[in-house]
Scaffold this motif. Structure first.
Motif, PDB file in Angstrom:
ATOM      1  N   MET A 122      -4.729  -8.326  -1.601  1.00 43.44           N
ATOM      2  CA  MET A 122      -5.591  -7.244  -2.073  1.00 43.44           C
ATOM      3  C   MET A 122      -6.993  -7.388  -1.474  1.00 43.44           C
ATOM      4  O   MET A 122      -7.596  -6.395  -1.019  1.00 43.44           O
ATOM      5  CB  MET A 122      -5.678  -7.261  -3.601  1.00 43.44           C
ATOM      6  N   MET A 123      -7.525  -8.615  -1.452  1.00 41.19           N
ATOM      7  CA  MET A 123      -8.854  -8.844  -0.878  1.00 41.19           C
ATOM      8  C   MET A 123      -8.862  -8.527   0.613  1.00 41.19           C
ATOM      9  O   MET A 123      -9.816  -7.928   1.136  1.00 41.19           O
ATOM     10  CB  MET A 123      -9.283 -10.294  -1.131  1.00 41.19           C
ATOM     11  N   LEU A 124      -7.805  -8.919   1.318  1.00 44.29           N
ATOM     12  CA  LEU A 124      -7.727  -8.627   2.748  1.00 44.29           C
ATOM     13  C   LEU A 124      -7.670  -7.121   3.000  1.00 44.29           C
ATOM     14  O   LEU A 124      -8.318  -6.607   3.916  1.00 44.29           O
ATOM     15  CB  LEU A 124      -6.492  -9.298   3.358  1.00 44.29           C
ATOM     16  N   ALA A 125      -6.895  -6.418   2.188  1.00 45.50           N
ATOM     17  CA  ALA A 125      -6.781  -4.969   2.350  1.00 45.50           C
ATOM     18  C   ALA A 125      -8.124  -4.290   2.110  1.00 45.50           C
ATOM     19  O   ALA A 125      -8.495  -3.353   2.819  1.00 45.50           O
ATOM     20  CB  ALA A 125      -5.724  -4.417   1.399  1.00 45.50           C
ATOM     21  N   ILE A 126      -8.860  -4.760   1.110  1.00 45.45           N
ATOM     22  CA  ILE A 126     -10.167  -4.168   0.805  1.00 45.45           C
ATOM     23  C   ILE A 126     -11.180  -4.468   1.914  1.00 45.45           C
ATOM     24  O   ILE A 126     -12.015  -3.628   2.257  1.00 45.45           O
ATOM     25  CB  ILE A 126     -10.678  -4.684  -0.554  1.00 45.45           C
ATOM     26  N   LYS A 127     -11.094  -5.676   2.508  1.00 44.71           N
ATOM     27  CA  LYS A 127     -12.015  -6.054   3.570  1.00 44.71           C
ATOM     28  C   LYS A 127     -11.652  -5.432   4.918  1.00 44.71           C
ATOM     29  O   LYS A 127     -12.450  -5.510   5.860  1.00 44.71           O
ATOM     30  CB  LYS A 127     -12.045  -7.577   3.708  1.00 44.71           C
ATOM     31  N   THR A 128     -10.476  -4.835   5.013  1.00 45.33           N
ATOM     32  CA  THR A 128     -10.068  -4.197   6.267  1.00 45.33           C
ATOM     33  C   THR A 128     -10.837  -2.894   6.443  1.00 45.33           C
ATOM     34  O   THR A 128     -10.856  -2.061   5.527  1.00 45.33           O
ATOM     35  CB  THR A 128      -8.555  -3.911   6.266  1.00 45.33           C
ATOM     36  N   PRO A 129     -11.484  -2.690   7.591  1.00 48.99           N
ATOM     37  CA  PRO A 129     -12.274  -1.465   7.788  1.00 48.99           C
ATOM     38  C   PRO A 129     -11.435  -0.200   7.628  1.00 48.99           C
ATOM     39  O   PRO A 129     -10.287  -0.144   8.067  1.00 48.99           O
ATOM     40  CB  PRO A 129     -12.796  -1.603   9.226  1.00 48.99           C
ATOM     41  N   MET A 130     -12.000   0.792   6.980  1.00 47.50           N
ATOM     42  CA  MET A 130     -11.384   2.114   6.853  1.00 47.50           C
ATOM     43  C   MET A 130      -9.982   2.054   6.240  1.00 47.50           C
ATOM     44  O   MET A 130      -9.043   2.692   6.712  1.00 47.50           O
ATOM     45  CB  MET A 130     -11.343   2.807   8.220  1.00 47.50           C
ATOM     46  N   HIS A 131      -9.843   1.256   5.190  1.00 46.01           N
ATOM     47  CA  HIS A 131      -8.557   1.154   4.510  1.00 46.01           C
ATOM     48  C   HIS A 131      -8.327   2.378   3.625  1.00 46.01           C
ATOM     49  O   HIS A 131      -9.265   3.086   3.252  1.00 46.01           O
ATOM     50  CB  HIS A 131      -8.497  -0.112   3.659  1.00 46.01           C
ATOM     51  N   ARG A 132      -7.067   2.604   3.270  1.00 43.89           N
ATOM     52  CA  ARG A 132      -6.686   3.703   2.392  1.00 43.89           C
ATOM     53  C   ARG A 132      -6.270   3.134   1.034  1.00 43.89           C
ATOM     54  O   ARG A 132      -5.820   1.980   0.958  1.00 43.89           O
ATOM     55  CB  ARG A 132      -5.517   4.487   2.991  1.00 43.89           C
TER      56      ARG A 132
END
Length: 485
Positions: free
Chosen positions: A351-361
């Motif tokens: 979840m943290m990686l997904a949030i830190k990924t630029p321009m995530h959905r």
């Protein structure tokens, strides 16, 4: 002659993407008193790459020249070295041609060389950031931009009545749910890698070819030390990693930029992704195990630890599946709520990686938290890891570039469907056998024989799982930092 940055863009049949790449260069605000020259290497092209590049150069007011190669058998390496020889001379020239006084002045004016892929695009001000980072210290040999995969637009936004429908689909600008999902997984994977490098000081073991600014003296140092005719070698499927290791061996630092960003295209399907990753991982393993090259860097240990971590990921899953299957078949399966601990930790990490990924959905964060996307993506990489090492141990070599080009051109097809059907078939046979021989498998004599092996297996699995939990907790701790992917 004013100091300048020169750009090398190898382009093999890139008529659809070259304009966007050059548009990104046209958007750049250059450092003070610095000029920009662009060299597009139309490499064995059979389309209108040269024409499109010249048109874009005029449109965006670039000082652009197209170099054309014919019968270049070294692909990207040969194209890049063609541009290098054009500016710095060809040491293999039989006539030993000397550079003219103008060429010598021009060569001396080159203060940085930007290597780019034709399907990449620099974000505004990225070139200035790269320049500032490269010039911040004398011993920096190359600085790489942060890469972010471009998400394809929704295919559903296109009207099938559009007369350019097929052309737009073929361009890769649009994609369906699966291609968009694949793109985000690669983007999140790249974000995780970039965050890890930044946490460790910003030094990188590979200066990616999509967008890296080199110091010319560093490249010349590699040429002289290794007696090459150009900085890039064809000894590996990962020529950018080999060059990075050679730079580090010569004492040059190789870094990622904290601010410069480059948008790159991702692999849009399982098949093209697998062939690309197969090439990357196979090339990495070759560099790690090839004693003839005699190259080691401070990152060698990290790469070996990464290989070991992937192997443990594979072993943990195989052991878990085997133990659960045998336990269910012999009626010795017992649930324990403590098993949720590694699942919860993995959920928080992803979840943290997904949030830190630029321009995530939002859907990307949800699927990552539920561990659906990470587990599927991991299994694909585990299959690739297994294939690479099996080929390495069996001494079967293959050309990664040829396979990737063939996959991207649609000349080869994935065996994913056949693989899934085969796995389902095996599961059905196993389930039938367990049901048919249930009385025998659940008998006390069989349980007595199997039980010690099950216990040893669960103990081994527990130890490996604890190790992986500690690794995930360490990664969660690093993600709390201020770094951005």
């Amino acid at each position: 002659m004013r100091p300048r940055i020169v750009v090398f863009i190898p382009a093999h049949n890139e008529e659809k993407s070259i304009r966007d790449c050059l548009a990104g260069l046209g958007d750049q605000s250059l450092p003070k008193d610095i000029e920009l020259d662009v060299y597009v290497i139309a490499d064995n092209c059979t389309d209108r790459t040269e024409e499109k590049a010249l048109e874009a150069g005029e449109e965006f007011h670039l000082n652009l020249k197209v170099l054309v190669t014919e019968n270049n058998k070294l692909r990207k390496v040969g194209a890049l070295n063609t541009a290098w020889k054009y500016l710095y001379g060809d040491v293999l020239d039989l006539y030993d041609k000397k550079l003219t006084p103008f060429q010598e002045f021009y060569k001396q004016s080159i203060k940085a060389i930007l290597g780019m892929d034709a399907d990449s695009r620099l974000a505004p001000n990225a070139l200035t950031y790269l320049w500032d980072d490269l010039m911040s210290a004398r011993n920096i040999g190359g600085v790489m931009a942060k890469y972010t995969m471009r998400m394809p637009k929704k295919k559903s936004l296109l009207s099938k009545d559009d007369v350019h429908y097929e052309e737009k689909i073929a361009s890769g600008e649009y994609g369906g749910p699966i291609s968009r999902w694949w793109t985000h997984q690669q983007k999140q994977d790249m974000a995780s890698w970039l965050l890890d490098l930044q946490y460790r000081g910003g030094s990188t073991y590979v200066l990616g070819g999509q967008a890296t600014l080199f110091r010319p003296e560093a490249l010349q140092d590699v040429v002289d030390r290794n007696k090459l005719d150009g900085p890039w070698e064809n000894e590996s499927d990962v020529e950018d990693m080999l060059l990075t290791w050679q730079l580090q061996k010569s004492g040059w630092k190789t870094l990622i930029s904290p601010h410069a960003r480059c948008f790159v295209d991702a692999m849009r399907s399982y098949h093209t992704y697998r062939e690309q990753r197969n090439k990357w991982k196979s090339g990495t393993v070759d560099l790690l195990t090839n004693r003839d090259l005699n190259i080691r860097t401070r990152h060698t240990g990290k790469l070996w630890r990464s290989q070991a971590k992937t192997f443990i990921d594979l072993i943990v899953r195989l052991i878990f599946i085997s133990l659960v299957a045998v336990s269910l078949a012999t009626d010795q399966f017992y649930w324990n709520w403590i098993w949720l601990t590694p699942i919860v930790i993995a959920s928080i990490l992803n979840m943290m990686l997904a949030i830190k990924t630029p321009m995530h959905r939002p859907i990307d964060v949800i699927l990552a938290t539920l561990l659906i996307s990470p587990e599927i993506y991991l299994w694909v990489n585990l299959v690739t890891f297994s294939q690479v090492w099996l080929e390495k141990l069996s001494a079967n070599s293959s050309n990664g570039w040829d396979k990737q080009y063939a996959a991207e051109a649609g000349k080869t097809r994935s065996k994913l469907v056949q693989g899934i059907l085969f796995c389902i078939f095996i599961l059905l046979i196993a389930a039938f056998c367990c049901f048919y021989f249930r009385d025998y498998l659940t008998s006390e004599s069989v349980k007595t024989v199997i039980q010690p092996y099950l216990m040893a297996g669960w103990i081994t699995l527990t130890c490996l799982t604890v190790f992986e939990m500690l690794c995930m907790l360490h990664q969660i701790w690093t993600l709390r930092g201020r770094h951005k992917a």
